[in-house]
Scaffold this motif. Structure first.
Motif, mmCIF file in Angstrom:
data_model
loop_
_atom_site.group_PDB
_atom_site.id
_atom_site.type_symbol
_atom_site.label_atom_id
_atom_site.label_comp_id
_atom_site.label_asym_id
_atom_site.label_seq_id
_atom_site.Cartn_x
_atom_site.Cartn_y
_atom_site.Cartn_z
ATOM 1 N N LEU A 22 0.824 -1.207 0.000
ATOM 2 C CA LEU A 22 0.000 0.000 0.000
ATOM 3 C C LEU A 22 0.862 1.263 0.000
ATOM 4 O O LEU A 22 0.427 2.315 -0.474
ATOM 5 C CB LEU A 22 -0.931 -0.011 1.212
ATOM 6 N N GLU A 23 2.072 1.154 0.502
ATOM 7 C CA GLU A 23 2.971 2.313 0.534
ATOM 8 C C GLU A 23 3.225 2.878 -0.863
ATOM 9 O O GLU A 23 3.514 4.071 -1.018
ATOM 10 C CB GLU A 23 4.312 1.925 1.169
ATOM 11 N N LYS A 24 3.108 2.041 -1.885
ATOM 12 C CA LYS A 24 3.392 2.476 -3.250
ATOM 13 C C LYS A 24 2.178 3.071 -3.955
ATOM 14 O O LYS A 24 2.290 3.549 -5.089
ATOM 15 C CB LYS A 24 3.928 1.291 -4.058
ATOM 16 N N ALA A 25 1.020 3.044 -3.297
ATOM 17 C CA ALA A 25 -0.200 3.563 -3.917
ATOM 18 C C ALA A 25 -0.178 5.085 -3.967
ATOM 19 O O ALA A 25 0.475 5.747 -3.159
ATOM 20 C CB ALA A 25 -1.430 3.088 -3.143
ATOM 21 N N ARG A 26 -0.888 5.667 -4.910
ATOM 22 C CA ARG A 26 -0.982 7.122 -4.993
ATOM 23 C C ARG A 26 -1.956 7.632 -3.929
ATOM 24 O O ARG A 26 -2.920 6.963 -3.574
ATOM 25 C CB ARG A 26 -1.441 7.562 -6.380
ATOM 26 N N ASP A 27 -1.699 8.826 -3.460
ATOM 27 C CA ASP A 27 -2.536 9.431 -2.422
ATOM 28 C C ASP A 27 -3.740 10.135 -3.037
ATOM 29 O O ASP A 27 -3.639 10.742 -4.106
ATOM 30 C CB ASP A 27 -1.743 10.464 -1.625
ATOM 31 N N ILE A 28 -4.874 10.051 -2.347
ATOM 32 C CA ILE A 28 -6.043 10.861 -2.676
ATOM 33 C C ILE A 28 -6.448 11.571 -1.390
ATOM 34 O O ILE A 28 -6.744 10.933 -0.389
ATOM 35 C CB ILE A 28 -7.214 9.996 -3.196
ATOM 36 N N GLU A 29 -6.439 12.886 -1.429
ATOM 37 C CA GLU A 29 -6.691 13.627 -0.196
ATOM 38 C C GLU A 29 -8.157 13.970 0.014
ATOM 39 O O GLU A 29 -8.553 14.364 1.116
ATOM 40 C CB GLU A 29 -5.840 14.904 -0.172
ATOM 41 N N THR A 30 -8.973 13.834 -1.023
ATOM 42 C CA THR A 30 -10.407 14.054 -0.854
ATOM 43 C C THR A 30 -11.164 13.165 -1.827
ATOM 44 O O THR A 30 -10.629 12.764 -2.860
ATOM 45 C CB THR A 30 -10.783 15.540 -1.070
ATOM 46 N N GLY A 31 -12.393 12.863 -1.487
ATOM 47 C CA GLY A 31 -13.199 11.969 -2.307
ATOM 48 C C GLY A 31 -14.461 11.594 -1.563
ATOM 49 O O GLY A 31 -14.968 12.373 -0.742
ATOM 50 N N ALA A 32 -14.966 10.399 -1.826
ATOM 51 C CA ALA A 32 -16.202 9.944 -1.189
ATOM 52 C C ALA A 32 -16.024 9.849 0.332
ATOM 53 O O ALA A 32 -14.920 9.631 0.829
ATOM 54 C CB ALA A 32 -16.602 8.585 -1.756
ATOM 55 N N LEU A 33 -17.134 10.041 1.039
ATOM 56 C CA LEU A 33 -17.097 9.970 2.502
ATOM 57 C C LEU A 33 -16.746 8.561 2.962
ATOM 58 O O LEU A 33 -17.341 7.579 2.537
ATOM 59 C CB LEU A 33 -18.456 10.378 3.076
ATOM 60 N N LEU A 34 -15.756 8.485 3.846
ATOM 61 C CA LEU A 34 -15.327 7.225 4.441
ATOM 62 C C LEU A 34 -15.813 7.169 5.881
ATOM 63 O O LEU A 34 -15.515 8.064 6.666
ATOM 64 C CB LEU A 34 -13.799 7.116 4.402
ATOM 65 N N SER A 35 -16.570 6.132 6.212
ATOM 66 C CA SER A 35 -17.057 5.948 7.579
ATOM 67 C C SER A 35 -16.178 4.922 8.281
ATOM 68 O O SER A 35 -16.142 3.753 7.901
ATOM 69 C CB SER A 35 -18.509 5.459 7.574
ATOM 70 N N VAL A 36 -15.450 5.380 9.290
ATOM 71 C CA VAL A 36 -14.555 4.504 10.053
ATOM 72 C C VAL A 36 -15.290 4.037 11.305
ATOM 73 O O VAL A 36 -15.743 4.864 12.106
ATOM 74 C CB VAL A 36 -13.260 5.229 10.449
ATOM 75 N N ILE A 37 -15.432 2.737 11.460
ATOM 76 C CA ILE A 37 -16.168 2.173 12.594
ATOM 77 C C ILE A 37 -15.205 1.413 13.496
ATOM 78 O O ILE A 37 -14.518 0.492 13.070
ATOM 79 C CB ILE A 37 -17.303 1.248 12.109
ATOM 80 N N VAL A 38 -15.177 1.844 14.752
ATOM 81 C CA VAL A 38 -14.290 1.226 15.746
ATOM 82 C C VAL A 38 -15.140 0.707 16.900
ATOM 83 O O VAL A 38 -15.849 1.478 17.551
ATOM 84 C CB VAL A 38 -13.266 2.236 16.296
ATOM 85 N N ALA A 39 -15.100 -0.597 17.126
ATOM 86 C CA ALA A 39 -15.804 -1.193 18.269
ATOM 87 C C ALA A 39 -14.783 -1.441 19.372
ATOM 88 O O ALA A 39 -13.690 -1.956 19.117
ATOM 89 C CB ALA A 39 -16.464 -2.500 17.863
ATOM 90 N N ALA A 40 -15.125 -1.069 20.598
ATOM 91 C CA ALA A 40 -14.162 -1.221 21.688
ATOM 92 C C ALA A 40 -14.849 -1.625 22.982
ATOM 93 O O ALA A 40 -15.888 -1.078 23.340
ATOM 94 C CB ALA A 40 -13.400 0.089 21.895
ATOM 95 N N ARG A 41 -14.254 -2.584 23.640
ATOM 96 C CA ARG A 41 -14.702 -2.976 24.972
ATOM 97 C C ARG A 41 -13.485 -3.005 25.891
ATOM 98 O O ARG A 41 -12.538 -3.777 25.661
ATOM 99 C CB ARG A 41 -15.396 -4.343 24.954
ATOM 100 N N ASN A 42 -13.488 -2.144 26.886
ATOM 101 C CA ASN A 42 -12.388 -2.054 27.851
ATOM 102 C C ASN A 42 -11.037 -1.858 27.156
ATOM 103 O O ASN A 42 -10.089 -2.615 27.366
ATOM 104 C CB ASN A 42 -12.355 -3.296 28.741
ATOM 105 N N GLU A 43 -10.983 -0.818 26.339
ATOM 106 C CA GLU A 43 -9.769 -0.507 25.579
ATOM 107 C C GLU A 43 -9.170 0.835 25.990
ATOM 108 O O GLU A 43 -8.649 1.573 25.158
ATOM 109 C CB GLU A 43 -10.092 -0.490 24.073
ATOM 110 N N GLU A 44 -9.246 1.157 27.273
ATOM 111 C CA GLU A 44 -8.756 2.460 27.721
ATOM 112 C C GLU A 44 -7.258 2.659 27.479
ATOM 113 O O GLU A 44 -6.778 3.793 27.386
ATOM 114 C CB GLU A 44 -9.069 2.676 29.205
ATOM 115 N N LYS A 45 -6.517 1.573 27.337
ATOM 116 C CA LYS A 45 -5.078 1.684 27.110
ATOM 117 C C LYS A 45 -4.740 2.094 25.679
ATOM 118 O O LYS A 45 -3.633 2.594 25.416
ATOM 119 C CB LYS A 45 -4.384 0.354 27.433
ATOM 120 N N HIS A 46 -5.691 1.854 24.758
ATOM 121 C CA HIS A 46 -5.355 2.033 23.353
ATOM 122 C C HIS A 46 -6.247 3.019 22.587
ATOM 123 O O HIS A 46 -5.781 3.653 21.647
ATOM 124 C CB HIS A 46 -5.435 0.682 22.629
#
Length: 381
Positions: A30-54
């Protein structure tokens, strides 16, 4: 008998080495891929249970991404530590962050799967990124990921992160785990449109909203401890376009802080990966022992044919191990010399996970028990 076993394992390692050489040549970085700084909306979903350390450091590494059009849905899955309050703090400092606090778990769901599904229901983007609460991102990771995703017109993309580890034996065990994962799951087949083999990695699963709906969302895998892998499998089985890439310099996750916690973590999905079948457990134990432990000892045999076959086995084992460590990790391939010991450790983890699953009548994951009958009933995919 030993000659026959060594001959059979040699044939397997020759085939696996050739297969991996061809397969890894088709895995992009992936490091070799070209960058796109804007485009379609990306929804990042993070589920966490007792993750206060991280959770705070992980999300903060995402909030500074160069890709601009992002929203975050942070799902607090019944935490009893500071995870929920930390999520609320993140929401206060960045308006792109939404927080969902879950207080109960519906029957028939694993906690993480339910949390991810609840996050999806609040997502507004045309693409979803499911990621874990302990993943660290370099600033350009999203830009390169979206750029690669769009350039290849994908429905799903998963990225192999740098699995960091500090203690020697943990590092050796992580390397062995990835070695076994590679020849057993053959993840490169995800990039072959003719293959039905799909792959998904929990640190980074990006999927279009249309593809996610087509495979039936997490409702179709709601009792799978290996939900990330099964999501990728479902995508491929649906005939959708999938790619696996490596992202060792862009995405990092500490798999476990020590060997003890690694063994405990494997309790939830080792038996699941063997389809909750004793026959598969016995076959795996026998196969790993014969193919990855025995040759290290029989090379010293007084029987010339056995010693020679063992040596050739080890040459191909080393070749395959080196390929995996160079492509999938940032570790030294010299960890190969710990292979017989990490193989025995892995056998122990299989026995331990299976025994504890039967003893407890199921698995205990993040403080919640799921019965074996329930898991078997709802995991026939």
């Amino acid at each position: 008998m030993l000659l026959i076993l060594l001959t059979l394992t040699l044939i397997i390692w020759i085939a696996a080495t050739i297969d991996a050489a061809i397969g890894f040549s088709k895995l992009d970085s992936l490091e070799k891929a070209r960058d796109i700084e804007t485009g379609a909306l990306l929804s990042v979903i993070v589920a966490a249970r007792n993750e206060e350390k991280h959770i705070q450091l992980s999300v903060q590494s995402q909030l500074v991404q160069t890709y601009q059009n992002v929203e975050w849905i942070l799902v607090n899955d019944r935490s009893d530590d500071k995870t929920g309050s930390m999520m609320d703090e993140l929401k206060e400092i960045d308006s792109r962050v939404k927080v969902i606090h879950l207080t109960s778990l519906p029957e028939g769901w694993l906690g993480k799967n339910h949390a991810l599904f609840e996050g999806y229901q609040q997502a507004s983007g045309s693409r979803i990124l499911f990621t874990d609460a302990d993943v660290m991102y370099s600033p350009g990771a999203f830009a390169k990921a979206v750029g690669y995703f769009e350039a290849h017109e994908l429905d799903h993309m998963t990225a192999a992160p740098d699995l960091s580890a500090k203690p020697f034996w943990l590092k050796a065990f992580v390397a062995f785990f990835l070695f076994g994962f590679s020849y057993y799951k053959r993840p490169w087949l995800a990039n072959n449109p003719k293959s039905k083999t799909g792959i998904g990695i929990g640190a980074f699963n990006m999927v279009t909203i249309d593809a996610y709906k087509k495979i039936g969302t997490h409702e179709q895998i709601k009792m799978r401890p290996d939900d990330d892998l099964q999501l990728g499998r479902k995508v491929k089985e649906a005939g959708l376009k999938q790619r696996m890439v490596t992202a060792l310099k862009l995405i990092e996750v500490e798999w476990y802080p020590n060997l003890k916690e690694a063994l405990a973590g494997l309790e939830k999905n080792t038996f699941a990966g063997l389809h909750y079948r004793i026959s598969m457990v016995l076959f795996s134990i026998f196969g790993v022992f014969v193919s990855q432990v025995v040759p290290f000892f029989t090379i010293f045999s007084n029987t010339k044919a056995i010693a020679m076959l063992s040596a050739i086995n080890l040459i191909f084992l080393a070749s395959l191990y080196t390929m995996v460590t160079k492509k999938m990790t940032r570790f030294s391939p010299f960890l190969f010399f710990a292979l017989p010991f990490t193989a025995l450790l892995f056998i122990f983890s299989i026995i331990r996970a299976s025994y504890l699953t039967f003893k407890r009548g199921g698995i205990i994951w993040r403080g919640t028990k799921y019965t074996l009958n329930e898991l078997r009933k709802k995991n026939d995919l």
